[in-house]
Design a protein around this motif. Structure first.
Motif, PDB file in Angstrom:
ATOM      1  N   LEU A  23      -2.829   8.323  -2.355  1.00 18.12           N
ATOM      2  CA  LEU A  23      -2.856   7.823  -0.892  1.00 18.12           C
ATOM      3  C   LEU A  23      -2.536   6.486  -0.605  1.00 18.12           C
ATOM      4  CD1 LEU A  23      -5.760  10.174   0.006  1.00 18.12           C
ATOM      5  CD2 LEU A  23      -3.295  10.630   0.391  1.00 18.12           C
ATOM      6  N   VAL A  24      -3.054   5.652  -1.465  1.00 18.48           N
ATOM      7  CA  VAL A  24      -3.001   4.092  -1.077  1.00 18.48           C
ATOM      8  C   VAL A  24      -2.369   3.629  -2.531  1.00 18.48           C
ATOM      9  CG1 VAL A  24      -4.196   1.904  -0.687  1.00 18.48           C
ATOM     10  CG2 VAL A  24      -4.700   4.003   0.455  1.00 18.48           C
ATOM     11  N   PRO A  25      -1.203   3.137  -2.715  1.00 23.52           N
ATOM     12  CA  PRO A  25      -0.685   2.403  -3.766  1.00 23.52           C
ATOM     13  C   PRO A  25      -1.627   1.499  -4.433  1.00 23.52           C
ATOM     14  CG  PRO A  25       0.934   2.941  -2.456  1.00 23.52           C
ATOM     15  CD  PRO A  25      -0.083   3.379  -1.557  1.00 23.52           C
ATOM     16  N   VAL A  26      -1.530   1.086  -5.775  1.00 25.12           N
ATOM     17  CA  VAL A  26      -2.497   0.127  -6.214  1.00 25.12           C
ATOM     18  C   VAL A  26      -1.759  -0.919  -6.982  1.00 25.12           C
ATOM     19  CG1 VAL A  26      -4.535  -0.397  -7.854  1.00 25.12           C
ATOM     20  CG2 VAL A  26      -4.351   1.886  -6.518  1.00 25.12           C
ATOM     21  N   VAL A  27      -1.944  -2.084  -6.604  1.00 24.86           N
ATOM     22  CA  VAL A  27      -1.150  -3.217  -7.021  1.00 24.86           C
ATOM     23  C   VAL A  27      -1.938  -3.839  -8.046  1.00 24.86           C
ATOM     24  CG1 VAL A  27      -0.316  -5.492  -6.426  1.00 24.86           C
ATOM     25  CG2 VAL A  27      -0.086  -4.001  -4.921  1.00 24.86           C
ATOM     26  N   VAL A  28      -1.543  -4.246  -9.344  1.00 28.27           N
ATOM     27  CA  VAL A  28      -2.174  -4.842 -10.470  1.00 28.27           C
ATOM     28  C   VAL A  28      -1.585  -5.797 -11.130  1.00 28.27           C
ATOM     29  CG1 VAL A  28      -3.267  -3.926 -12.590  1.00 28.27           C
ATOM     30  CG2 VAL A  28      -2.558  -2.294 -11.030  1.00 28.27           C
ATOM     31  N   GLU A  29      -2.230  -7.000 -11.323  1.00 31.06           N
ATOM     32  CA  GLU A  29      -1.745  -8.132 -12.164  1.00 31.06           C
ATOM     33  C   GLU A  29      -1.611  -7.902 -13.791  1.00 31.06           C
ATOM     34  OE1 GLU A  29      -0.930 -11.102 -11.412  1.00 31.06           O
ATOM     35  OE2 GLU A  29      -1.454 -10.927  -9.003  1.00 31.06           O
ATOM     36  N   VAL A  30      -0.673  -8.069 -14.056  1.00 29.66           N
ATOM     37  CA  VAL A  30      -0.366  -7.444 -15.561  1.00 29.66           C
ATOM     38  C   VAL A  30       0.210  -8.583 -16.631  1.00 29.66           C
ATOM     39  CG1 VAL A  30      -0.253  -4.994 -15.196  1.00 29.66           C
ATOM     40  CG2 VAL A  30       1.688  -6.175 -14.887  1.00 29.66           C
ATOM     41  N   GLY A  31       0.836  -9.640 -15.915  1.00 27.50           N
ATOM     42  CA  GLY A  31       1.514 -10.830 -16.690  1.00 27.50           C
ATOM     43  C   GLY A  31       2.903 -10.390 -16.746  1.00 27.50           C
TER      44      GLY A  31
END
Length: 581
Positions: free
Chosen positions: A443-451
């Motif tokens: 429902l809400v896309p998730v932004v992730v810090e991955v390098g």
């Protein structure tokens, strides 16, 4: 100083050079002599060693024996009864064939050779460098007595290990031969003490006793039998269960056309079959036989004939890997449970295990309806206890981590997370095999810090990851956005899932990493989608989990190789509480 001139080496030095290839230690002598005995048609072979074989190795057999003239030829280089033409070398069906062993051994020891041919009235003995045999008393067959190994090559002798170590290698050499030839009685004694006695097996009971004696009781009791034939190659033998694996490889035996080999390709194929039920640091136990046309195998690629070269290595690799995988994929539940103990004394046989079916791997609470309503008590005769399913009926949980069930055998403990992880993993693999893992949009896309490195991998493998149900998009140099996750993992932490999947790809390496790491990615996903420790399951959910395990391949272990369940039999429980004592 004049340059060295080319010249022929003296025969003694030639033999000692050959001994450097053939005779590494006392165990090498034992192996060569026992194999010669088998090629001579022996049905009984006795091996006696002293001081780990350094002081003495004596091998006596009841084979066809040798005449006076053959006794002399046996100590000549490249004298053999095994081959005569090039065509014979291309289809070697014997263990020895080059005629190097006896002269090489004789060149680095004090050797006495005594033999009596079948039907001959007299035996003959040849000692040391003599070439004129003398009459001797000896039954039909041959005795080779090797004393003071490497006495004339001290540089070789100083590299030998302790008596205990050398004896261990000797015992392993005899054990391997015994595993190859169940029709031969083999005996090993050290300093007069019996170490190994393997009588020839005449029936199934004899084979079972021999397997237990050579591979251990634990292996024999729990081993899985495999047998398959394909394209002229036959494979059969026993596989140790994953829980029997340990840190050593001393219970790994491969025999190709009756020859014990240490072949990296074949061992890799076996490990491939174990790959997602065995921890990477553990070694599986197995005893496997391969039989094929001798023309398909080159046994002349190693001085001690410990390695082979296959003409169709890829086909044999796939046969071994798939056979092992299929055998271990059978549901790890009791196939036929013993009678249930009931007060009335009326035993009732439990039903066999459920057939293999693809498992569904939704979260356990939601999955209860998918698995079907819990089965009611089976119809039983009046006064008899109801029959129990293979993994029993749930009784409750322990600290939200373990599920306790009553089985026909006794008590079953299930690691809830590990069991559900296997169910989820197999469902994901089946969906991927059938064309793609169904996904669910967040429902809400998730932004992730991955390098940066992991963001690049996400971008490069976006299409392949989407086929696994995970849709990632790159939204910055070091960030990705998770838009869809596998439907089976709808309740998982999307950010943690993306990080772990990309971490696995980073560890796998190059651009083809995803193709080789699909199973690892699915295992990571399954772990995220499984019931977490500490969660309390409703009775219907507990029932659903047990029934799903019974339908799921390789349900005895999670995808990381941990066991999912253990059983305590009624007898074990009685011993714990000293009942009947």
């Amino acid at each position: 100083m004049s340059p060295p001139r080319i010249r022929l080496l003296p025969p003694e030095l030639v033999n000692q050079i050959a001994a450097g290839e053939v005779v590494e230690r006392p165990a090498s002598v034992v192996k060569e002599l026992v194999e010669n005995a088998l090629d001579a048609g022996a049905r009984t072979v006795q091996v006696d060693v002293e001081e780990g074989g350094v002081r003495r190795v004596r091998v006596r057999d009841d084979g066809c024996g040798m005449s006076r003239e053959e006794l002399v030829l046996a100590l000549e280089r490249h004298a053999t009864s095994k081959i005569a033409r090039l065509e014979d070398l291309e289809r070697v069906a014997t263990l020895g064939f080059r005629g190097e062993a006896l002269p090489a051994i004789a060149s680095v020891s004090r050797l006495v050779l005594t033999s009596r041919a079948a039907g001959a009235a007299t035996a003959w003995r040849l000692e040391g460098a003599a070439r004129d045999p003398v009459p001797a008393a000896h039954p039909p067959g041959t005795t080779v007595d090797v004393r003071d190994l490497f006495h004339n090559t001290p540089a070789r002798r100083k590299f030998l290990r302790s008596t205990r170590t050398e004896l261990g290698h000797v015992e392993l050499a005899v054990r391997r031969v015994a595993l190859a030839r169940e029709d031969v009685t083999l005996t090993l004694r050290h300093d007069g003490r019996l170490l190994l006695h393997a009588p020839a097996a005449a029936d199934e009971a004899g084979r079972a006793r021999r397997l237990a004696a050579l591979m251990g009781e634990a292996f024999a009791e729990g081993a899985v039998w495999v047998e398959r034939e394909q394209a002229g190659v036959r494979l059969w033998g026993w596989l140790g269960r994953p829980e029997q694996a340990h840190g050593r490889s001393d219970l790994q035996h491969l025999l190709v056309n009756g020859r014990a080999v240490r072949d990296r390709l074949l061992v890799a194929a076996v490990r491939r079959g174990y790959e997602d039920v065995l921890h990477h640091a553990r070694q599986p136990a197995f005893l496997l036989y391969l039989e094929m046309d001798p023309a398909e195998v080159d046994v002349n690629v190693h001085p001690a004939k410990l390695e082979v070269r296959l003409r169709r290595p890829g086909a044999v690799y796939e046969l071994v890997a798939q056979t092992v995988r299929t055998a271990l994929a059978r549901p790890a539940v009791p196939v036929q449970a013993p009678p249930v103990r009931v007060p009335s004394g009326a035993p009732v046989q439990a039903p066999p295990a459920a057939p293999v079916q693809p498992g569904l791997a939704l979260g356990v609470r939601e999955a209860a309806a998918v698995y079907g309503a819990p089965e009611g008590p089976a119809a039983v005769a009046e006064g008899a206890a109801p029959a129990l399913p293979p993994l029993g009926r749930p009784l409750g949980q322990i600290h939200g981590v373990y599920l306790v069930a009553e089985s026909a055998r006794g008590l079953i403990l299930v690691d809830i997370h590990a069991a559900h992880e296997r169910i989820t993993y197999e469902a994901l693999r089946e969906a991927h095999r059938r064309g793609g893992v169904p996904s669910q949009q967040l429902l809400v896309p998730v932004v992730v810090e991955v390098g940066r490195r992991r963001a690049e991998l996400a971008e490069a493998h976006a299409e392949a990851l989407a086929a696994l149900g995970l849709e990632l998009g790159r939204v910055g140099p070091e960030r990705v956005v998770v838009r869809r996750v596998p439907a089976l993992l709808a309740g998982a932490d999307a950010a943690a899932l993306a990080r772990d999947v990309l971490e696995g790809l980073a560890e796998a390496g190059d651009a083809g990493a995803l193709l080789r790491a699909v199973d690892e990615v699915l295992a990571t996903m399954a772990c995220h989608g499984s019931v977490r420790a500490g969660r309390r399951l409703e009775p219907a959910e507990q029932e659903a989990l047990l029934r799903a395990m019974e339908r799921t391949e390789r349900a005895g272990h999670c995808s990381h190789g941990r066991p999912t369940w253990r059983e305590l039999s009624l007898e074990e429980l009685d011993r714990l509480f000293l009942r009947g004592r």
